[in-house]
Write a protein that holds these residues in place. Structure first.
Motif, PDB file in Angstrom:
ATOM      1  N   SER A  13       0.839  -1.194   0.000  1.00 28.08           N
ATOM      2  CA  SER A  13       0.000   0.000   0.000  1.00 28.08           C
ATOM      3  C   SER A  13       0.873   1.244   0.000  1.00 28.08           C
ATOM      4  N   TYR A  14       0.226   2.405   0.014  1.00 27.10           N
ATOM      5  CA  TYR A  14       0.959   3.668   0.084  1.00 27.10           C
ATOM      6  C   TYR A  14       1.847   3.727   1.324  1.00 27.10           C
ATOM      7  N   ASP A  15       1.498   2.961   2.370  1.00 30.72           N
ATOM      8  CA  ASP A  15       2.227   2.990   3.647  1.00 30.72           C
ATOM      9  C   ASP A  15       3.348   1.953   3.624  1.00 30.72           C
TER      10      ASP A  15
ATOM     11  N   ALA B 135       0.231   3.225  -4.803  1.00 29.67           N
ATOM     12  CA  ALA B 135       0.339   4.543  -4.176  1.00 29.67           C
ATOM     13  C   ALA B 135      -0.896   5.413  -4.369  1.00 29.67           C
TER      14      ALA B 135
ATOM     15  N   GLY C 200      -5.539   5.616  -0.485  1.00 31.80           N
ATOM     16  CA  GLY C 200      -5.193   5.971   0.879  1.00 31.80           C
ATOM     17  C   GLY C 200      -5.801   5.061   1.915  1.00 31.80           C
TER      18      GLY C 200
ATOM     19  N   SER D 292       2.723  12.392   6.064  1.00 27.19           N
ATOM     20  CA  SER D 292       2.423  12.486   4.639  1.00 27.19           C
ATOM     21  C   SER D 292       3.693  12.552   3.804  1.00 27.19           C
TER      22      SER D 292
ATOM     23  N   ASP E 245       5.465   9.153   3.600  1.00 27.03           N
ATOM     24  CA  ASP E 245       4.875   8.271   2.600  1.00 27.03           C
ATOM     25  C   ASP E 245       5.290   8.688   1.192  1.00 27.03           C
ATOM     26  N   GLN E 246       5.438   9.985   0.968  1.00 27.34           N
ATOM     27  CA  GLN E 246       5.883  10.461  -0.337  1.00 27.34           C
ATOM     28  C   GLN E 246       7.311  10.011  -0.639  1.00 27.34           C
TER      29      GLN E 246
ATOM     30  N   ASP F 289       6.886   6.198  -1.484  1.00 23.37           N
ATOM     31  CA  ASP F 289       6.105   5.908  -2.693  1.00 23.37           C
ATOM     32  C   ASP F 289       6.808   6.376  -3.959  1.00 23.37           C
TER      33      ASP F 289
END
Length: 573
Positions: free
Chosen positions: A253-255, A313, A316, A518, A521-522, A525
């Protein structure tokens, strides 16, 4: 009038805090462990209260009950579960309300807060002076931010003054969790830490039926895991037939920092010092640890080789796209919470696979990411560092609120909230083990182990450690107990437990938790999806942005605090 004045004060303070967030003085919103530890000092007992937020005398209680009915509100997470029970009104809330009224003459009302935006929502409720009397959050920086504004009650004197009235709370949490967040200089206790009855975190799951169809053995090394992913990709037609284009060898996942935790940990130096881990440990996703970049480089390779979900990515927290894809049978492997494939009974991942794909379709746990010392090391939870329980200063019933925490910490209460009623939510096996069965209606538990109500207890306990150990493998309706047991053992194998570092408040951590989460995570990702040639520049650029947004300020302050308390030592005493 008091609520209105406080609301205006907090709103003004929030505005100042937002302005301050533009500086390098910021912090991270962690969700696994807080690095402060209990101090050994205790304050002298305070005199009887003269204001509603100071300690009341225990003489107000007769056999644990108030003479006049008191009223409190309690935060409860709303997970938005399709087909779930009403989080504010169900079998479990009624049990709590009835018990609190009978034992303490306290009337309880639950106030739901969306789980996936809980930090933002609690921020808004606190600023408006409308927060529940008992608040729950995974973010200690959020608590500190409002404590600094005068919006949170210091519990240090109350929990000592009323210790004899809180035997279950003290008995369950102990000094470690009750005083985990006690400031070593001021003695303030702004929050109590819920206790983790289970310390497992992440496990790798793979499709056993796909291994069998391709005549493959379960992977035991990183290279074998990669070879398995390649085999899934190259045999999509065999495994999925007409749905071959939907093949996802490895999903995440995004995480990334959470979901790929075991891969990241396998790259970490087995001899990492307490100092290094602490200084970079403000974010349990390990984005600033020295070895993390190389772990992500491997994920970047897999992504560019077509071994990972291309769209990971884009979705959420709270989105079900990945789960739906896994349940439909298109995914070969993923990492997640150790019990993830067993959760939610008939709607669990394995139960859905069985219905949608076939009798033999299932995910099984594997252990395959070794570090340089040939250990399958993985970070566990500490027994503390879970939900933070705090009272806003709009709480005019702090003693009643503490009695609530004591009530839900009673062994019988925990057992009921976790197991429910025999024949309705569980059965008792010949061995005495509790086996959870599928529930309906208001008996449905919206969270695993009902942790949204057992806020002082996270994980299987049933009021007794021996019963919990006996029952753990049977704690999931529709799940194979043998697979649950395997996942539990793998999750704990070569486990690393975070240590408590007691240096008091890190001021740089207050105010920028959401921003840093945030940006973290960027970093992950964007680095994973970058081309192989641009990986280094992408990682370095996004990490630089993360550090300048407050990450570096936290690292610097943690470095200074370590030196202040531990000098030149690299390891804790």
């Amino acid at each position: 009038m008091k609520k209105k004045v406080l609301s205006m004060f907090l709103a003004s303070a929030m505005a100042l805090s937002v302005v301050a967030c533009g500086s390098s003085n910021g912090g991270a919103d962690t969700t696994a462990s807080n690095e402060t530890a209990p101090a050994q000092e205790t304050k002298e007992e305070a005199p009887a209260a003269e204001t509603p937020t100071e300690p009341e005398t225990s003489s107000e209680l007769t056999d644990g009950k108030f003479a006049e009915t008191r009223k409190i509100t309690v935060e409860i997470y709303d997970r938005g579960n399709d087909g779930g029970s009403d989080p504010e009104n169900n079998m479990y809330t009624e049990y709590i309300k009835k018990g609190m009224l009978e034992e303490h003459n306290v009337e309880v009302t639950f106030k739901k807060v969306p789980r996936w935006t809980e930090v933002d929502d609690i921020n808004n409720l606190l600023a408006a002076g409308e927060a529940p009397d008992i608040c729950v959050t995974y973010s200690y920086p959020t608590v500190l931010t409002y404590a600094q504004m005068g919006g949170v009650i210091d519990l240090s004197e109350m929990i000592e003054t009323y210790k004899s009235d809180l035997p279950n709370l003290w008995g369950w949490l102990g000094d470690t969790n009750m005083l985990w967040d006690k400031d070593p200089k001021t003695g303030a206790v702004w929050a109590l830490e819920g206790k983790r009855a289970e310390q497992q975190r992440i496990v790798t799951f793979v499709r056993q039926d796909w291994l069998d169809k391709l005549n493959l053995k379960a992977p035991t090394t990183t290279q074998e895991f990669e070879d398995m992913l390649v085999a899934f990709r190259d045999n999509a037609d065999t495994l999925l037939g007409a749905d071959a284009s939907k093949m996802v060898p490895f999903s995440t996942s995004y995480d990334i920092g959470w979901r790929a935790s075991n891969i990241i940990t396998s790259f970490m130096d087995p001899a990492i010092t307490d100092k290094e881990y602490y200084i970079n440990g403000f974010d349990d996703r390990m984005v600033t640890q020295a070895s993390t970049k190389e772990a992500v480089r491997l994920l970047n390779k897999w992504y560019n080789d077509g071994l990972m979900w291309k769209d990971f990515a884009l979705y959420g927290s709270g989105d079900t796209t990945e789960d739906d894809m896994i349940k439909a049978g298109y995914v070969g492997a993923f990492q997640h919470n150790w019990d993830y494939v067993f959760r939610n009974g008939e709607d669990s991942i394995n139960a859905n696979l069985k219905r949608n794909v076939g009798e033999d379709a299932k995910f099984v746990p594997v252990d395959c990411f070794q570090n340089s010392a040939n250990k399958y090391s993985k970070w566990l939870y500490s027994s503390a560092g879970d939900r933070k329980l705090f009272f806003p200063t709009t709480n005019t019933e702090p003693l009643a609120s503490l009695l609530y925490l004591d009530f839900i910490s009673q062994p019988d209460t925990i057992k009921y909230l976790q197991a429910g009623e025999e024949g309705v939510t569980h059965e008792v096996l010949d061995s005495g083990a509790i086996q959870i069965i599928a529930a309906t209606g208001d008996a449905i538990q919206n969270s695993g182990k009902n942790i949204d109500y057992t806020i002082t207890c996270n994980g299987t306990y049933f009021g007794d450690e021996k019963l919990a150990a006996l029952s753990l493998a049977y704690g999931y309706a529709e799940a194979d107990p043998e697979l649950v047991d395997q996942a539990n053992k793998i999750a704990m194998a070569d486990g690393l437990e975070p240590k408590n570092v007691n240096v008091g408040e890190i001021t740089a951590e207050a105010g920028v938790g959401d921003t840093l989460s945030s940006k973290r995570d960027q970093v992950y990702d964007n680095a994973v999806v970058a081309s192989v040639d641009s990986f280094d520049s992408t990682w370095d650029s996004f990490l630089s942005d993360y550090l300048s947004a407050g990450g570096q300020a936290i690292i610097d302050e943690r470095t200074q605090k370590w030196a202040e308390y531990f000098g030149d030592a690299d390891m804790l005493p």
